[in-house]
Structures are given as C-alpha cells and as structure tokens.
Design a protein around this motif. Structure first.
Motif, PDB file in Angstrom:
ATOM      1  N   ASP A  24       0.808  -1.222   0.000  1.00 16.21           N
ATOM      2  CA  ASP A  24       0.000   0.000   0.000  1.00 16.21           C
ATOM      3  C   ASP A  24       0.840   1.269   0.000  1.00 16.21           C
ATOM      4  N   ALA A  25       1.941   1.260   0.742  1.00 14.49           N
ATOM      5  CA  ALA A  25       2.781   2.461   0.809  1.00 14.49           C
ATOM      6  C   ALA A  25       3.342   2.815  -0.563  1.00 14.49           C
ATOM      7  N   ILE A  52       2.174   1.865  -3.598  1.00 17.71           N
ATOM      8  CA  ILE A  52       1.142   2.252  -4.566  1.00 17.71           C
ATOM      9  C   ILE A  52       0.568   3.619  -4.222  1.00 17.71           C
ATOM     10  N   LYS A  53       0.516   3.957  -2.936  1.00 11.16           N
ATOM     11  CA  LYS A  53       0.073   5.297  -2.531  1.00 11.16           C
ATOM     12  C   LYS A  53       1.032   6.348  -3.081  1.00 11.16           C
ATOM     13  N   ALA A  54       2.338   6.088  -2.998  1.00  5.63           N
ATOM     14  CA  ALA A  54       3.336   7.032  -3.526  1.00  5.63           C
ATOM     15  C   ALA A  54       3.200   7.163  -5.045  1.00  5.63           C
ATOM     16  N   LEU A  55       2.996   6.056  -5.736  1.00  6.19           N
ATOM     17  CA  LEU A  55       2.820   6.101  -7.199  1.00  6.19           C
ATOM     18  C   LEU A  55       1.540   6.850  -7.561  1.00  6.19           C
ATOM     19  N   ASN A  56       0.473   6.583  -6.830  1.00  2.64           N
ATOM     20  CA  ASN A  56      -0.806   7.240  -7.092  1.00  2.64           C
ATOM     21  C   ASN A  56      -0.689   8.750  -6.887  1.00  2.64           C
ATOM     22  N   ALA A  57       0.048   9.149  -5.852  1.00  2.24           N
ATOM     23  CA  ALA A  57       0.244  10.583  -5.593  1.00  2.24           C
ATOM     24  C   ALA A  57       1.090  11.222  -6.683  1.00  2.24           C
ATOM     25  N   ALA A  58       2.161  10.547  -7.069  1.00  3.31           N
ATOM     26  CA  ALA A  58       3.084  11.109  -8.060  1.00  3.31           C
ATOM     27  C   ALA A  58       2.474  11.194  -9.454  1.00  3.31           C
ATOM     28  N   TRP A  59       1.717  10.177  -9.864  1.00  2.00           N
ATOM     29  CA  TRP A  59       1.244  10.106 -11.240  1.00  2.00           C
ATOM     30  C   TRP A  59      -0.195  10.557 -11.436  1.00  2.00           C
ATOM     31  N   ARG A  60      -1.006  10.463 -10.377  1.00  2.00           N
ATOM     32  CA  ARG A  60      -2.421  10.806 -10.527  1.00  2.00           C
ATOM     33  C   ARG A  60      -2.855  11.926  -9.598  1.00  2.00           C
ATOM     34  N   GLY A  61      -1.943  12.405  -8.741  1.00  2.00           N
ATOM     35  CA  GLY A  61      -2.286  13.479  -7.816  1.00  2.00           C
ATOM     36  C   GLY A  61      -3.252  13.065  -6.729  1.00  2.00           C
ATOM     37  N   LYS A  62      -3.350  11.758  -6.464  1.00  4.07           N
ATOM     38  CA  LYS A  62      -4.254  11.243  -5.437  1.00  4.07           C
ATOM     39  C   LYS A  62      -3.413  10.618  -4.333  1.00  4.07           C
ATOM     40  N   GLU A  68      -3.486   8.611  -1.898  1.00  4.03           N
ATOM     41  CA  GLU A  68      -4.151   7.490  -1.241  1.00  4.03           C
ATOM     42  C   GLU A  68      -3.774   6.193  -1.942  1.00  4.03           C
ATOM     43  N   ALA A  69      -3.881   5.103  -1.200  1.00  4.14           N
ATOM     44  CA  ALA A  69      -3.651   3.799  -1.808  1.00  4.14           C
ATOM     45  C   ALA A  69      -4.834   3.468  -2.721  1.00  4.14           C
ATOM     46  N   THR A  70      -4.593   2.650  -3.698  1.00  2.56           N
ATOM     47  CA  THR A  70      -5.634   2.157  -4.587  1.00  2.56           C
ATOM     48  C   THR A  70      -5.324   0.689  -4.852  1.00  2.56           C
ATOM     49  N   GLY A 111       3.267  -2.232 -21.189  1.00  2.00           N
ATOM     50  CA  GLY A 111       3.233  -1.466 -19.948  1.00  2.00           C
ATOM     51  C   GLY A 111       3.295  -2.308 -18.697  1.00  2.00           C
ATOM     52  N   ASP A 112       2.954  -1.658 -17.585  1.00  2.00           N
ATOM     53  CA  ASP A 112       3.039  -2.270 -16.263  1.00  2.00           C
ATOM     54  C   ASP A 112       1.688  -2.178 -15.563  1.00  2.00           C
ATOM     55  N   VAL A 113       1.323  -3.253 -14.899  1.00  2.00           N
ATOM     56  CA  VAL A 113       0.144  -3.275 -14.032  1.00  2.00           C
ATOM     57  C   VAL A 113       0.673  -3.496 -12.622  1.00  2.00           C
ATOM     58  N   ILE A 114       0.357  -2.581 -11.725  1.00  2.00           N
ATOM     59  CA  ILE A 114       0.837  -2.668 -10.355  1.00  2.00           C
ATOM     60  C   ILE A 114      -0.363  -2.837  -9.433  1.00  2.00           C
ATOM     61  N   ILE A 115      -0.340  -3.911  -8.654  1.00  2.00           N
ATOM     62  CA  ILE A 115      -1.444  -4.250  -7.764  1.00  2.00           C
ATOM     63  C   ILE A 115      -0.982  -4.122  -6.323  1.00  2.00           C
ATOM     64  N   ALA A 116      -1.775  -3.442  -5.523  1.00  2.00           N
ATOM     65  CA  ALA A 116      -1.494  -3.331  -4.092  1.00  2.00           C
ATOM     66  C   ALA A 116      -2.060  -4.579  -3.418  1.00  2.00           C
ATOM     67  N   LEU A 117      -1.175  -5.503  -3.060  1.00  2.00           N
ATOM     68  CA  LEU A 117      -1.616  -6.772  -2.501  1.00  2.00           C
ATOM     69  C   LEU A 117      -2.364  -6.575  -1.180  1.00  2.00           C
ATOM     70  N   GLU A 118      -1.918  -5.655  -0.339  1.00  2.00           N
ATOM     71  CA  GLU A 118      -2.609  -5.410   0.931  1.00  2.00           C
ATOM     72  C   GLU A 118      -4.047  -4.939   0.690  1.00  2.00           C
TER      73      GLU A 118
END
Length: 140
Positions: A23-24, A26-36, A38-40, A66-73
């Motif tokens: 989660d940590a 994916i939250k960082a990726l979501n913030a950096a790339w989508r401006g959100k 939060e974890a997804t 491309g890449d698919v990244i899944i937050a296992l938690e």
C-alpha cells in the motif's frame, strides 16, 4: 505460405509486467502520477500506444505494452470485506489493469459499461465469476 506460418505472422506478440506491491508504494505512485494521495488497488502504466494489428510479428521482439501494479494489501482487504476468493479478485485486477494498458477506461458510464462487460467476459473464459454480480460479493 503454409497455414501455420500465416497464423504466426498474423499474431503480434506483446508483453506486460504484473507487479505485486504494498500500500505504501502504490500510494506514492498514485500521488506522483495521478495526484491522489491514497492507496488504490491497481494502477496501470502504458508504455506506448498499442500498434495496429500486424505491426509486430515473429521477426520482431515482443512489444512492451506497460506495467500493471497491484497493491496486494488493498486487494486482500477488499477480498476479505467482499467475501471473494483472493485469487479471483487478483485475476480481476490483472484483467482490469490490462484493459487500461490496451486503451480502455471508465471515465464515463458508457466506457465503464464497455470495460466491465469485457472484464466479465475475460474472467468467465478462465472460470472466474462475474465480480460485479451481487452473488460474487460476499459469496464466502
């Protein structure tokens, strides 16, 4: 041209990476790339535009789409909450992410309907129940 050779040339090869993350991250990726901030559950990062059919072939290396990244938690928590099998839920997230890599989206109702319909069909082809049906939620 022999039939097998013609079929091989008609099929383009492609590859994608599937990453299980926490989660940590994916939250960082979501913030950096989508401006959100939060974890997804899943993010998809297309590497390139998908070429027209026949643009790649046996003499070409596979196209990295491309890449698919899944937050296992997050995925595990969702599966527990909804009473779904974790493997089925992960399969759904992989299919969802791959459709994003192929250019599908769900920003409008029509897009969401089309994408969900494709997800259901692909998942059914590998024996996974419709993840959107009430019967599949809290089925355990």
């Amino acid at each position: 041209m022999p039939e097998a050779q013609a079929e091989a040339e008609a099929e383009a090869e492609a590859e994608a990476s599937i990453v299980l993350s926490n989660d940590a991250r994916i939250k960082a990726l979501n913030a950096a790339w989508r401006g959100k901030d939060e974890a997804t559950n899943v993010l998809a990062f297309p590497a390139t535009d998908v070429p027209q059919a026949g643009a790649a072939g046996p003499s070409q290396p596979p196209l990295m789409i491309g890449d698919v990244i899944i937050a296992l938690e997050t995925a595990a928590a969702e599966a527990r909450l909804e009473g779904k099998d974790l493997g089925d839920h992960l399969s759904h997230l992989v299919v969802h992410g791959m459709l994003h890599l192929l250019g599908y989206d769900h920003q409008t109702g029509d897009e969401a309907d089309e994408m969900e319909s494709l997800e259901v069909a692909v998942l059914a082809s590998v024996g996974v129940a419709d993840p959107y049906s009430a019967a599949s939620i809290n089925s355990k």
